[in-house]
Design a protein around this motif. Structure first.
Motif, PDB file in Angstrom:
ATOM      1  N   TYR A 129      36.477 -11.730 -87.438  1.00 23.50           N
ATOM      2  CA  TYR A 129      36.102 -11.957 -88.953  1.00 23.50           C
ATOM      3  C   TYR A 129      34.784 -11.969 -89.248  1.00 23.50           C
ATOM      4  CZ  TYR A 129      35.180 -16.308 -86.757  1.00 23.50           C
ATOM      5  OH  TYR A 129      34.682 -17.271 -85.960  1.00 23.50           O
ATOM      6  N   PHE A 130      34.379 -12.010 -90.435  1.00 20.05           N
ATOM      7  CA  PHE A 130      32.947 -12.262 -90.745  1.00 20.05           C
ATOM      8  C   PHE A 130      32.698 -13.617 -91.438  1.00 20.05           C
ATOM      9  CE2 PHE A 130      31.944  -7.589 -90.822  1.00 20.05           C
ATOM     10  CZ  PHE A 130      30.705  -7.704 -90.132  1.00 20.05           C
ATOM     11  N   ASP A 131      33.618 -14.275 -92.180  1.00 23.79           N
ATOM     12  CA  ASP A 131      33.951 -15.385 -92.541  1.00 23.79           C
ATOM     13  C   ASP A 131      35.103 -16.196 -92.081  1.00 23.79           C
ATOM     14  OD1 ASP A 131      31.763 -15.493 -94.657  1.00 23.79           O
ATOM     15  OD2 ASP A 131      32.900 -13.820 -95.352  1.00 23.79           O
ATOM     16  N   SER A 132      34.972 -17.610 -91.702  1.00 16.15           N
ATOM     17  CA  SER A 132      35.870 -18.324 -91.027  1.00 16.15           C
ATOM     18  C   SER A 132      37.101 -18.473 -92.025  1.00 16.15           C
ATOM     19  CB  SER A 132      35.406 -19.614 -90.665  1.00 16.15           C
ATOM     20  OG  SER A 132      35.051 -20.437 -91.750  1.00 16.15           O
ATOM     21  N   GLY A 133      36.852 -18.204 -93.264  1.00 14.33           N
ATOM     22  CA  GLY A 133      37.909 -18.478 -94.254  1.00 14.33           C
ATOM     23  C   GLY A 133      38.666 -17.156 -94.584  1.00 14.33           C
ATOM     24  N   ALA A 134      38.310 -16.149 -94.017  1.00 22.92           N
ATOM     25  CA  ALA A 134      39.018 -14.915 -94.275  1.00 22.92           C
ATOM     26  C   ALA A 134      40.360 -14.727 -93.722  1.00 22.92           C
ATOM     27  CB  ALA A 134      38.305 -13.407 -93.734  1.00 22.92           C
ATOM     28  N   LYS A 135      41.175 -13.937 -94.143  1.00 22.14           N
ATOM     29  CA  LYS A 135      42.621 -13.557 -93.925  1.00 22.14           C
ATOM     30  C   LYS A 135      42.793 -13.527 -92.428  1.00 22.14           C
ATOM     31  CE  LYS A 135      44.201 -12.062 -98.476  1.00 22.14           C
ATOM     32  NZ  LYS A 135      44.879 -11.041 -99.080  1.00 22.14           N
ATOM     33  N   THR A 136      41.825 -12.571 -91.776  1.00 23.87           N
ATOM     34  CA  THR A 136      41.945 -12.333 -90.429  1.00 23.87           C
ATOM     35  C   THR A 136      41.703 -13.591 -89.503  1.00 23.87           C
ATOM     36  OG1 THR A 136      39.541 -11.661 -90.241  1.00 23.87           O
ATOM     37  CG2 THR A 136      41.229  -9.965 -90.743  1.00 23.87           C
ATOM     38  N   ASN A 137      41.304 -14.613 -89.937  1.00 18.73           N
ATOM     39  CA  ASN A 137      41.095 -15.776 -89.250  1.00 18.73           C
ATOM     40  C   ASN A 137      41.958 -16.826 -89.547  1.00 18.73           C
ATOM     41  OD1 ASN A 137      39.404 -17.080 -86.988  1.00 18.73           O
ATOM     42  ND2 ASN A 137      38.421 -18.412 -88.852  1.00 18.73           N
TER      43      ASN A 137
END
Length: 378
Positions: A279-287
């Motif tokens: 992920y690039f952001d911890s709040g992203a769907k992949t995380n």
């Protein structure tokens, strides 16, 4: 969005600039849509040296219809860059915060089912957080095309400049063997989403030039079983670093169940032994970032668990109990438990209060934690 007929002089000049010579100023102002959020957050973490801080962020979106096929879009952020301004109560004065023009772009919708956006814009992918009322946002300059055909949506995007060098994952990927990002790397994204009989499937692929390639597949559904609304979901993400022989993976499963005034949630996920930075952001769907301070941080052979239960005690008040844990091979396991009360005064104004405990094994980085959050959307 709220249609307005009056703007400040600055806003009016901005709109006039984005639609220069396209229409009279009075018409430009009439066709402006304004939306956004105003948020304040107070955090108090016992283990931090400067344990308390005030956080502020305002996001203001201006959208002006240039003609029947083209819309001009801008976004201003009052905060720190594309994120919130965080001022410690003992180390910062009550200073003013910065104003950033984070997005300037044009969207063409002249072909049925097709929308093409060109310019500086939010990067809306499963790996990123495009818009956030309190947190960093991923932006870049490029082109995004979205085409809707029947139950399917096709997406293609290219960016030649991004703010990825400022993301939290950049340092983690660097530790894993990635050359530090500077924001000039090209990124290509293609994807598809489709919904059939209440089941939504999405698949996306991203290639950050000479840095990594990644794919993610997600599944979500909604069912009503004897009056209980069930919403299961699953996602698998793999990210392969070009400069290192590392293949980061994270899979996760989850379920939301709602019956009457009660709602329950559970999610579980694991990373592989090479790492889980996907992920690039911890709040992203992949995380995995479903609660407060426990998120999937990229460590290998890690296990994550999130459980909570909430209840609507009145039409405006919701109470809940939340538990999260991260199990690491380093033995520095993390868990948190907290209670939350949320008050929804109106559809566009809400506040919540949290209080709980964070525990980190074999360290002193734990203690009580509290938060007050107030948010207005328009």
């Amino acid at each position: 969005m709220t249609k307005i007929t009056k703007l400040s002089l600055i806003a009016a000049l901005t709109v006039a600039g984005t639609s220069a010579c396209a229409q009279p100023l009075t018409e430009a102002i009439k066709n402006v849509d304004v939306s956004g959020t105003v948020a304040y957050r107070y955090n108090d973490y016992e283990e931090a040296s400067d344990h308390a801080n005030n956080n502020y962020k305002i996001g203001l979106n201006l959208s002006s219809k240039v003609n029947d096929d083209v819309t001009a879009n801008t976004r201003f952020i009052i905060g720190a860059g594309t994120g919130e301004a965080s001022l410690g109560t003992s180390t910062d004065s009550d200073r003013n915060v910065d104003v950033t023009l984070s997005e300037v772009n044009f969207t063409y919708t002249g072909v049925k089912g097709l929308a093409v956006t060109v310019g500086k814009q939010a990067i809306d992918t499963p790996w990123t957080v495009a818009r956030d009322s309190m947190g960093n946002e991923q932006t870049g300059t490029g082109l995004v095309a979205v085409y809707n055909v029947g139950p399917a949506t096709l997406v293609g995007a290219y960016f030649n400049q991004t703010n990825f060098n400022t993301t939290e994952a950049s340092s983690e990927l660097t530790d894993a063997g990635l050359t530090a990002l500077d924001g000039s790397e090209d990124i290509y994204v293609v994807g598809a989403m489709a919904t059939f009989a209440g089941v939504t499937l999405d698949a996306f692929y991203a290639d950050l030039d000479d840095v990594f390639d990644s794919y993610t597949v997600g599944l979500a559904a909604n069912y009503d079983v004897s009056g209980v609304k069930l919403s299961p979901f699953a996602r698998y993400t793999s990210l392969d670093l070009d400069a290192a022989d590392l293949d980061n993976n994270l899979w996760q499963l989850g379920l939301t169940a709602k019956a009457g005034i009660f709602e329950g949630f559970v999610a579980y996920g694991e990373t592989d032994d090479e790492g889980g930075v996907v992920y690039f952001d911890s709040g992203a769907k992949t995380n995995m970032d479903y609660h407060w301070r426990v998120t999937a941080e990229g460590q290998g052979d890690a296990e994550y668990l999130y459980v909570h239960a909430t209840a609507d005690v009145t039409d405006n008040i919701n109470v809940g109990l939340f538990y999260s844990e991260a199990d690491y091979t380093t033995d520095n396991d993390i868990n948190e438990v907290y209670a939350q009360v949320k008050y929804q005064m109106s559809s566009n104004f809400a506040t919540y209060v949290r209080f709980g405990e964070l525990s980190v094994d074999n360290t002193d980085e734990d203690g009580s934690m509290g938060r007050l959050h107030v948010e207005y959307s328009f």
